[in-house]
Design a protein around this motif. Structure first.
Motif, short mmCIF file in Angstrom:
data_model
loop_
_atom_site.label_atom_id
_atom_site.label_comp_id
_atom_site.label_asym_id
_atom_site.label_seq_id
_atom_site.Cartn_x
_atom_site.Cartn_y
_atom_site.Cartn_z
N ALA A 146 38.44 -50.35 22.29
CA ALA A 146 39.19 -51.01 22.52
C ALA A 146 39.65 -52.38 23.62
O ALA A 146 40.83 -53.13 23.59
CB ALA A 146 40.47 -50.28 23.00
N LEU A 147 38.76 -52.77 24.38
CA LEU A 147 38.12 -54.04 25.24
C LEU A 147 38.66 -55.83 24.73
O LEU A 147 39.13 -55.82 25.42
CB LEU A 147 37.37 -53.82 26.26
N ASP A 180 39.43 -54.47 36.79
CA ASP A 180 39.13 -53.50 35.04
C ASP A 180 40.55 -54.80 34.42
O ASP A 180 41.22 -54.76 35.24
CB ASP A 180 40.03 -52.43 34.93
N ILE A 181 40.27 -55.51 33.07
CA ILE A 181 41.04 -56.09 32.42
C ILE A 181 42.41 -56.09 32.79
O ILE A 181 43.50 -56.38 32.14
CB ILE A 181 40.11 -57.23 31.53
N THR A 182 42.11 -54.83 31.97
CA THR A 182 43.69 -53.90 31.40
C THR A 182 44.75 -53.84 32.82
O THR A 182 45.57 -53.23 32.64
CB THR A 182 43.07 -52.58 30.68
N LYS A 183 44.25 -54.11 33.54
CA LYS A 183 44.73 -53.31 35.13
C LYS A 183 45.17 -54.76 35.34
O LYS A 183 46.08 -55.30 36.34
CB LYS A 183 44.09 -53.16 36.08
N ASN A 225 36.81 -46.50 24.17
CA ASN A 225 37.57 -47.10 25.16
C ASN A 225 37.19 -48.94 24.77
O ASN A 225 37.84 -49.13 25.41
CB ASN A 225 38.36 -46.33 26.57
N ARG A 226 36.10 -49.03 25.08
CA ARG A 226 35.38 -50.49 25.33
C ARG A 226 35.38 -51.09 24.03
O ARG A 226 35.84 -51.94 24.67
CB ARG A 226 33.43 -50.04 25.80
N TYR A 276 40.17 -55.96 22.23
CA TYR A 276 42.28 -56.49 22.14
C TYR A 276 42.82 -56.78 23.51
O TYR A 276 44.14 -57.62 23.03
CB TYR A 276 42.95 -55.27 21.46
N SER A 277 42.21 -56.09 24.92
CA SER A 277 42.37 -57.25 26.22
C SER A 277 42.24 -58.30 25.67
O SER A 277 42.87 -59.09 26.41
CB SER A 277 42.24 -55.84 27.52
N TYR A 278 40.85 -58.58 25.37
CA TYR A 278 40.90 -59.88 25.16
C TYR A 278 41.76 -60.89 24.81
O TYR A 278 42.31 -61.82 24.89
CB TYR A 278 39.40 -60.38 24.76
N ASP A 329 44.59 -60.19 24.16
CA ASP A 329 45.82 -60.41 25.47
C ASP A 329 45.75 -61.12 25.84
O ASP A 329 47.06 -61.82 26.64
CB ASP A 329 46.50 -59.08 25.82
#
Length: 384
Positions: free
Chosen positions: A93-94, A55-58, A90-91, A96-98, A100
């Motif tokens: 919101a991903l 998971d990219i958030t982890k 939540n998908r 914004y992980s990109y 980051d």
């Protein structure tokens, strides 16, 4: 800067459609990630073992290597026109992980792919997601251009429209790749039809392994078969007795409106009374590209997934053909469902290749600029 020296990081890579196009163009993909284990196994077989199943958030951002280019398409279901467009998904919101990762790695160029629904989707506060992303990317130092492209215009036998956000450190406008195909422009090649996409493949077999017995009838078939003498995954998907009866009544290029009332389900009768849904229970038109392939192309009630001639759904291999994956591309999956998820979620490699070739000149111009000991790009180097 040689192509094979341009370092690329892939995010949300899936089975590797976007990454494959860049690999084919000679880029050096050094790191990638995806949360689906089956997709990562497929990626390793076809592209490389540099993909991380996480998971990219982890992911520890410090573990992601520096690169010249970042590519990727965050999960699109939160923005899809067939979804609920839930701002709290939540998908969504991903995306914004990109951002980051881009902020941490600071590539020269990034390419962000998503469904067209992202242009109208709103955040929880009512603002537009794409406007927020544009502003956020600019704040971390990127000049932004946004393009909506149809994969059919780049030699993919599928009318698949997607949004691309391109950011660069050069402070120049990056236009879209030049179209190679068109529905009507006689100066370009014609769109690749469904017939041209799959007509050389043999009918499905029990094990899905088929050898070619027909010669390729067009450039697209030759391209797909370039490194193969046979291919796999040509297995007929299961259809219920009801679906088999329904399929018989749909004409090429037709949809649920062709189905007689006496064999229609309540759902089909509802569609008939309310209208719309052009592709629902759709059968391929052999003279046209397919519509957008989704992750349920083994079902008749979501999308245009019925073979143009045979009374059956299209196979996994035929789905791969519509996405422009070559016949030597192998899928790894422990479940039937994840075969379709991997194919339907992918970026068509031919569309990716168009971007990879196109972006090369911007990176080459940057190299020339450094060689000339100047801090600014010469605009003439970027003319199309």
């Amino acid at each position: 800067m040689k192509k094979n020296k341009i370092k690329v990081v892939g995010l949300f890579s899936g089975c590797g459609g976007l990454d494959l196009g860049f690999k084919q163009a000679g880029y050096d993909i050094i790191w990638a990630n995806d949360i689906l284990k089956d997709a990562c196994e497929t990626y390793k077989v076809n592209i490389g073992d540099h993909i991380i199943n996480e998971d990219i958030t982890k992911v520890d951002l410090d573990s992601i290597p520096k690169a010249d280019v970042i590519i990727g398409g965050p999960p699109c279901q939160g923005f899809s026109g067939i979804g609920k467009r839930d701002p709290n998904d939540n998908r969504s919101a991903l995306v914004y992980s990109y951002l980051d990762v881009v902020n941490k790695v600071q590539p020269k160029i990034f390419l962000f792919e998503n469904v067209t629904g992202i242009k109208s989707s709103k955040a929880a506060d009512g603002t537009k997601v794409i406007d927020n992303l544009n502003e956020a990317f600019q704040k971390i130092g990127y000049h932004i251009n946004i393009h909506t492209l149809n994969a059919a215009d780049y030699g993919v036998p599928q009318k698949r429209k997607r949004v691309f956000i391109i950011g660069n450190k050069f402070e120049v406008d990056i236009n879209a790749p030049t179209q190679t195909h068109s529905e009507k422009d006689s100066n370009k090649k014609k769109w690749i039809s469904s017939f041209e996409a799959i007509s050389d493949l043999e009918s499905p077999t029990d094990d899905g392994l088929v050898k070619y017995t027909k010669q390729p009838s067009c450039e697209y078939q030759s391209l797909m078969r370039k490194n193969s003498t046979e291919t796999t995954l040509q297995i007929t998907p299961y259809s219920s007795p009801t679906d088999k009866e329904i399929i018989k009544h749909v004409k090429p290029g037709g949809n649920y409106m062709d189905i007689p009332d006496e064999v229609s389900t309540k759902r089909i009768m509802y569609f008939k009374s309310t209208g719309g849904r052009t592709t629902t229970y759709g059968r391929l038109d052999p003279k046209m590209p397919n519509y957008t392939l989704n992750t349920h192309f083994n079902r008749p009630n979501i999308g245009c997934n019925i073979h143009y001639e045979e009374d059956r759904m299209i196979t996994i291999r035929e789905g791969l053909r519509f996405q422009s994956f070559p016949d030597d591309f192998h899928l790894i999956s422990k479940t039937k469902r994840n075969y379709y998820v991997q194919v339907g979620n992918a970026v068509p490699p031919l569309l990716s290749r168009a971007w990879a070739d196109h972006l090369q000149k911007y990176l080459t111009a940057e190299r020339i600029s450094k060689t000339s000991s100047t801090n600014n790009l010469n605009p003439s180097l970027l003319e199309t």
